[in-house]
Design an enzyme around this catalytic site. Structure first.
Site, PDB file in Angstrom:
ATOM      1  N   LYS A   1      50.576  39.227  48.727  1.00 52.74           N
ATOM      2  CA  LYS A   1      50.850  38.963  50.149  1.00 52.74           C
ATOM      3  C   LYS A   1      49.961  37.819  50.646  1.00 52.74           C
ATOM      4  O   LYS A   1      50.397  36.969  51.417  1.00 52.74           O
ATOM      5  CB  LYS A   1      50.616  40.224  51.000  1.00 52.74           C
ATOM      6  CG  LYS A   1      51.610  41.345  50.780  1.00 52.74           C
ATOM      7  CD  LYS A   1      53.044  41.003  51.157  1.00 52.74           C
ATOM      8  CE  LYS A   1      53.276  40.894  52.658  1.00 52.74           C
ATOM      9  NZ  LYS A   1      54.726  40.725  52.971  1.00 52.74           N
TER      10      LYS A   1
ATOM     11  N   THR B   1      50.304  41.754  55.972  1.00 63.14           N
ATOM     12  CA  THR B   1      49.545  43.000  56.054  1.00 63.14           C
ATOM     13  C   THR B   1      48.061  42.733  56.303  1.00 63.14           C
ATOM     14  O   THR B   1      47.557  41.664  55.940  1.00 63.14           O
ATOM     15  CB  THR B   1      49.704  43.771  54.718  1.00 63.14           C
ATOM     16  OG1 THR B   1      48.716  44.794  54.638  1.00 63.14           O
ATOM     17  CG2 THR B   1      49.506  42.858  53.510  1.00 63.14           C
ATOM     18  N   ASP B   2      47.380  43.723  56.855  1.00 64.76           N
ATOM     19  CA  ASP B   2      45.924  43.587  57.032  1.00 64.76           C
ATOM     20  C   ASP B   2      45.182  43.690  55.688  1.00 64.76           C
ATOM     21  O   ASP B   2      44.008  43.372  55.598  1.00 64.76           O
ATOM     22  CB  ASP B   2      45.392  44.640  58.012  1.00 64.76           C
ATOM     23  CG  ASP B   2      45.614  46.081  57.562  1.00 64.76           C
ATOM     24  OD1 ASP B   2      46.292  46.308  56.527  1.00 64.76           O
ATOM     25  OD2 ASP B   2      45.117  47.001  58.252  1.00 64.76           O
ATOM     26  N   GLU B   3      45.913  44.121  54.631  1.00 61.99           N
ATOM     27  CA  GLU B   3      45.237  44.334  53.340  1.00 61.99           C
ATOM     28  C   GLU B   3      44.761  43.016  52.728  1.00 61.99           C
ATOM     29  O   GLU B   3      43.909  43.018  51.848  1.00 61.99           O
ATOM     30  CB  GLU B   3      46.156  45.117  52.389  1.00 61.99           C
ATOM     31  CG  GLU B   3      46.584  46.435  53.012  1.00 61.99           C
ATOM     32  CD  GLU B   3      47.270  47.415  52.062  1.00 61.99           C
ATOM     33  OE1 GLU B   3      47.105  47.292  50.853  1.00 61.99           O
ATOM     34  OE2 GLU B   3      47.963  48.317  52.573  1.00 61.99           O
TER      35      GLU B   3
ATOM     36  N   TYR C   1      49.106  43.960  45.037  1.00 59.95           N
ATOM     37  CA  TYR C   1      49.958  43.874  46.237  1.00 59.95           C
ATOM     38  C   TYR C   1      49.342  42.925  47.262  1.00 59.95           C
ATOM     39  O   TYR C   1      49.986  41.974  47.720  1.00 59.95           O
ATOM     40  CB  TYR C   1      50.152  45.269  46.855  1.00 59.95           C
ATOM     41  CG  TYR C   1      50.689  45.230  48.277  1.00 59.95           C
ATOM     42  CD1 TYR C   1      51.962  44.724  48.551  1.00 59.95           C
ATOM     43  CD2 TYR C   1      49.923  45.692  49.359  1.00 59.95           C
ATOM     44  CE1 TYR C   1      52.451  44.679  49.859  1.00 59.95           C
ATOM     45  CE2 TYR C   1      50.403  45.651  50.662  1.00 59.95           C
ATOM     46  CZ  TYR C   1      51.666  45.146  50.914  1.00 59.95           C
ATOM     47  OH  TYR C   1      52.149  45.082  52.197  1.00 59.95           O
TER      48      TYR C   1
HETATM   49  P1  NAD Z   1      59.781  48.647  52.122  1.00 55.36           P
HETATM   50  O1  NAD Z   1      59.330  48.682  50.700  1.00 55.36           O
HETATM   51  O2  NAD Z   1      60.156  49.899  52.818  1.00 55.36           O
HETATM   52  O3  NAD Z   1      61.031  47.651  52.256  1.00 55.36           O
HETATM   53  C1  NAD Z   1      61.105  46.426  51.586  1.00 55.36           C
HETATM   54  C2  NAD Z   1      62.560  45.944  51.612  1.00 55.36           C
HETATM   55  O4  NAD Z   1      62.615  44.669  50.932  1.00 55.36           O
HETATM   56  C3  NAD Z   1      63.524  46.879  50.877  1.00 55.36           C
HETATM   57  O5  NAD Z   1      64.688  47.096  51.666  1.00 55.36           O
HETATM   58  C4  NAD Z   1      63.864  46.130  49.600  1.00 55.36           C
HETATM   59  O6  NAD Z   1      65.180  46.406  49.109  1.00 55.36           O
HETATM   60  C5  NAD Z   1      63.728  44.676  50.053  1.00 55.36           C
HETATM   61  N1  NAD Z   1      63.447  43.777  48.930  1.00 55.36           N
HETATM   62  C6  NAD Z   1      62.494  43.940  47.968  1.00 55.36           C
HETATM   63  N2  NAD Z   1      62.554  42.919  47.083  1.00 55.36           N
HETATM   64  C7  NAD Z   1      63.551  42.087  47.519  1.00 55.36           C
HETATM   65  C8  NAD Z   1      64.071  40.860  47.034  1.00 55.36           C
HETATM   66  N3  NAD Z   1      63.598  40.283  45.917  1.00 55.36           N
HETATM   67  N4  NAD Z   1      65.081  40.267  47.737  1.00 55.36           N
HETATM   68  C9  NAD Z   1      65.566  40.840  48.850  1.00 55.36           C
HETATM   69  N5  NAD Z   1      65.113  42.005  49.350  1.00 55.36           N
HETATM   70  C10 NAD Z   1      64.114  42.622  48.681  1.00 55.36           C
HETATM   71  O7  NAD Z   1      58.611  47.876  52.880  1.00 55.36           O
HETATM   72  P2  NAD Z   1      58.076  48.049  54.387  1.00 55.36           P
HETATM   73  O8  NAD Z   1      57.015  49.083  54.392  1.00 55.36           O
HETATM   74  O9  NAD Z   1      59.212  48.151  55.317  1.00 55.36           O
HETATM   75  O10 NAD Z   1      57.358  46.639  54.572  1.00 55.36           O
HETATM   76  C11 NAD Z   1      58.099  45.514  55.071  1.00 55.36           C
HETATM   77  C12 NAD Z   1      57.167  44.316  55.167  1.00 55.36           C
HETATM   78  O11 NAD Z   1      56.072  44.608  56.023  1.00 55.36           O
HETATM   79  C13 NAD Z   1      56.556  43.918  53.811  1.00 55.36           C
HETATM   80  O12 NAD Z   1      56.515  42.503  53.767  1.00 55.36           O
HETATM   81  C14 NAD Z   1      55.156  44.505  53.860  1.00 55.36           C
HETATM   82  O13 NAD Z   1      54.265  43.738  53.081  1.00 55.36           O
HETATM   83  C15 NAD Z   1      54.840  44.389  55.346  1.00 55.36           C
HETATM   84  N6  NAD Z   1      53.893  45.406  55.874  1.00 55.36           N
HETATM   85  C16 NAD Z   1      54.093  46.731  55.642  1.00 55.36           C
HETATM   86  C17 NAD Z   1      53.200  47.657  56.201  1.00 55.36           C
HETATM   87  C18 NAD Z   1      53.400  49.145  56.029  1.00 55.36           C
HETATM   88  O14 NAD Z   1      52.556  49.936  56.464  1.00 55.36           O
HETATM   89  N7  NAD Z   1      54.494  49.598  55.443  1.00 55.36           N
HETATM   90  C19 NAD Z   1      52.110  47.223  56.964  1.00 55.36           C
HETATM   91  C20 NAD Z   1      51.938  45.846  57.169  1.00 55.36           C
HETATM   92  C21 NAD Z   1      52.847  44.935  56.630  1.00 55.36           C
HETATM   93  P1  TYD Z   2      49.657  54.384  51.312  1.00 54.64           P
HETATM   94  O1  TYD Z   2      50.610  55.106  52.205  1.00 54.64           O
HETATM   95  O2  TYD Z   2      50.055  54.131  49.901  1.00 54.64           O
HETATM   96  O3  TYD Z   2      49.298  53.004  52.059  1.00 54.64           O
HETATM   97  P2  TYD Z   2      48.197  51.861  51.673  1.00 54.64           P
HETATM   98  O4  TYD Z   2      47.724  52.083  50.291  1.00 54.64           O
HETATM   99  O5  TYD Z   2      48.998  50.607  51.786  1.00 54.64           O
HETATM  100  O6  TYD Z   2      47.106  51.978  52.686  1.00 54.64           O
HETATM  101  O7  TYD Z   2      48.289  55.170  51.284  1.00 54.64           O
HETATM  102  C1  TYD Z   2      47.547  55.452  52.464  1.00 54.64           C
HETATM  103  C2  TYD Z   2      46.228  56.057  52.052  1.00 54.64           C
HETATM  104  O8  TYD Z   2      46.468  57.334  51.448  1.00 54.64           O
HETATM  105  C3  TYD Z   2      45.491  55.240  50.989  1.00 54.64           C
HETATM  106  O9  TYD Z   2      44.089  55.321  51.243  1.00 54.64           O
HETATM  107  C4  TYD Z   2      45.820  55.936  49.686  1.00 54.64           C
HETATM  108  C5  TYD Z   2      45.980  57.388  50.100  1.00 54.64           C
HETATM  109  N1  TYD Z   2      46.962  58.174  49.321  1.00 54.64           N
HETATM  110  C6  TYD Z   2      46.594  59.411  48.768  1.00 54.64           C
HETATM  111  O10 TYD Z   2      45.431  59.872  48.903  1.00 54.64           O
HETATM  112  N2  TYD Z   2      47.533  60.125  48.062  1.00 54.64           N
HETATM  113  C7  TYD Z   2      48.801  59.660  47.888  1.00 54.64           C
HETATM  114  O11 TYD Z   2      49.619  60.346  47.226  1.00 54.64           O
HETATM  115  C8  TYD Z   2      49.180  58.405  48.464  1.00 54.64           C
HETATM  116  C9  TYD Z   2      50.556  57.850  48.297  1.00 54.64           C
HETATM  117  C10 TYD Z   2      48.215  57.697  49.183  1.00 54.64           C
END
Ligand code: NAD
Ligand code: TYD
Length: 375
Positions: free
Chosen positions: A184, A131-133, A180
């Site tokens: 990561k 992630t970019d975080e 988080y």
């Molecule tokens: P998500 O929470 O929707 O899905 C995560 C999946 O991992 C789930 O299906 C869960 O069951 C599985 N999982 C969790 N713990 C596990 C374990 N111990 N063993 C096996 N499986 C397990 O997450 P997402 O939003 O799809 O993110 C996927 C990846 O991309 C993550 O690594 C996250 O850090 C990264 N990412 C997400 C975003 C975003 O905006 N959502 C952005 C950048 C990077």
């Molecule tokens: P989120 O979807 O949790 O992603 P991330 O924290 O990984 O960026 O949140 C996106 C943005 O929205 C973040 O600045 C937090 C804000 N947010 C709210 O203001 N209210 C909410 O209920 C949630 C879930 C997020």
């Protein structure tokens, strides 16, 4: 390369990656390994579950013995590792689970891959999705009195709207703030260590906020769409001034495909859409779109906006410069944001059963607990 292990494939982004690979590469065997935590949902993959080149395995990446068996059983050549705990608010409440899955789980997979590949790296690849975080937070700037968003020039020379002059580059120093992002960042360091120490062919990508179908409704966009549909309050953290850079999930999946096949070993690529939004402005776009699609008069749901206590350590701004990926591998986002958000809102409104199945039971208890504190 034939046998590809995708971890976390029942989650939001993972399900799009699994679908893309299963459909596009019939010659690959795609093994989707997922623990099915609260965030994992096999309903996300209904349309491909019977494909002959697809296998689902329920397992925990932290179970090292099991991982070593699976690498052997399926003779894994490539790994695309997405399994993780992914929600910042949960990490604030329960950091241990994040360290366990994101750090120890990644280490367990790396070690299982190392054991199975046994120094023969030919045709092997361990691709870690991050992630970019991990880069921390950027400032909101207001140069020469110009109100953001203002036009900036990315390193590609292209012009974009931005809320600050700085961006995250592949060379930006890691500075994670939430449990988080700390977990990561730690897993990214372990992946690099396996390349530098043992020579494992690794790749890491750091992506901005994703949005689109099948996202668990604790994240901003699906949560707010669902709450508007049910006319429930929309909890905006702080003043809604934080800025995020949004990318449509299928564009991320396409980038993963390109990088998995053509990315340079040991390299890092940033993935983002040059698409910054201040939360409150994004929320107003969501309200407008949902109201229009539900046939409500314009402004109908604006009154649901409820400002709540800010998230602890809430990062102010994320903004990715993905010029390297665009220049070196020719990837670029395919969807304009307006189009992406329209598709996304329509999908959630058309798939209410998917949403209702998730938001009943356990989730309901969690949600009440979470927001009892904040509202
Ligand atoms: P998500 O929470 O929707 O899905 C995560 C999946 O991992 C789930 O299906 C869960 O069951 C599985 N999982 C969790 N713990 C596990 C374990 N111990 N063993 C096996 N499986 C397990 O997450 P997402 O939003 O799809 O993110 C996927 C990846 O991309 C993550 O690594 C996250 O850090 C990264 N990412 C997400 C975003 C975003 O905006 N959502 C952005 C950048 C990077
Ligand atoms: P989120 O979807 O949790 O992603 P991330 O924290 O990984 O960026 O949140 C996106 C943005 O929205 C973040 O600045 C937090 C804000 N947010 C709210 O203001 N209210 C909410 O209920 C949630 C879930 C997020």
């Amino acid at each position: 390369m034939k046998n590809i292990l995708i971890t976390g494939g029942a989650g939001f982004i993972g399900s799009h990656v699994v679908r893309l690979f299963v459909k596009k590469y019939p010659e690959y065997h795609i093994i989707n390994l997922d623990k099915l935590t609260y965030a994992g949902n096999l309903a996300n993959l209904k349309d491909i579950e019977n494909e002959p080149n697809y296998t689902f395995v329920k397992a925990d990446i932290c179970d090292y013995e099991r991982m070593t068996e699976l690498f052997q059983q399926y003779d894994i050549d490539g790994v695309i590792h997405l399994a993780a705990e992914s929600h910042v608010d949960r990490s604030i409440k329960d950091p241990f689970t994040f360290a366990r899955t994101n750090v120890m789980g990644t280490l367990s997979l790396l070690q299982a891959a190392k054991l199975h590949w046994n120094g023969d790296w030919n045709g092997k690849r361990f691709y870690h999705i991050s992630t970019d975080e991990v880069y921390g937070a950027l400032e909101l700037t207001n140069p020469e009195g110009i109100e953001p968003p203002f036009t900036t020039t990315a390193s590609s020379g292209e012009h974009h709207l931005a809320y600050g002059a700085d961006f995250f580059y592949e060379t930006t120093k890691y500075d994670p703030h939430s449990p988080y992002s700390a977990s990561k960042a730690s897993s990214d360091h372990f992946v690099r260590a396996y390349h530098d120490t043992y020579g494992m062919p690794t790749i890491i990508t750091n992506c901005s906020n994703n949005y689109g179908p099948y996202q668990f409704p604790e994240k901003l966009i699906p949560l707010f769409i669902n709450n508007i549909r049910q006319q429930k309050p929309l909890p905006v953290y702080g003043k809604g001034e934080n800025v995020r850079d949004w990318l449509y999930v299928e564009d991320h999946a396409r980038a993963i495909d390109v990088i998995f096949h053509n990315g340079k070993v040991a390299d890092t690529y940033n993935i983002g859409g040059f698409n910054e939004w201040k939360n409150i402005d994004l929320i107003k776009v969501i309200i407008k779109t949902v109201d229009r699609l539900l046939g409500n008069p314009e402004g109908h749901s604006l009154g649901l906006i409820t400002y709540v206590t800010d998230r602890a350590g809430h990062d102010l701004r994320y903004a990715i410069d993905s010029t390297k990926l665009q220049r070196e591998l020719g990837w670029e986002p395919s969807l304009q944001f307006e189009e992406g958000i329209e598709k996304t809102v329509r999908w959630y409104l058309d798939n209410q059963e998917w949403m209702d199945n998730i938001t009943s039971g356990e989730y309901e208890k969690y949600y009440e607990e979470m927001y009892k504190v904040q509202i």
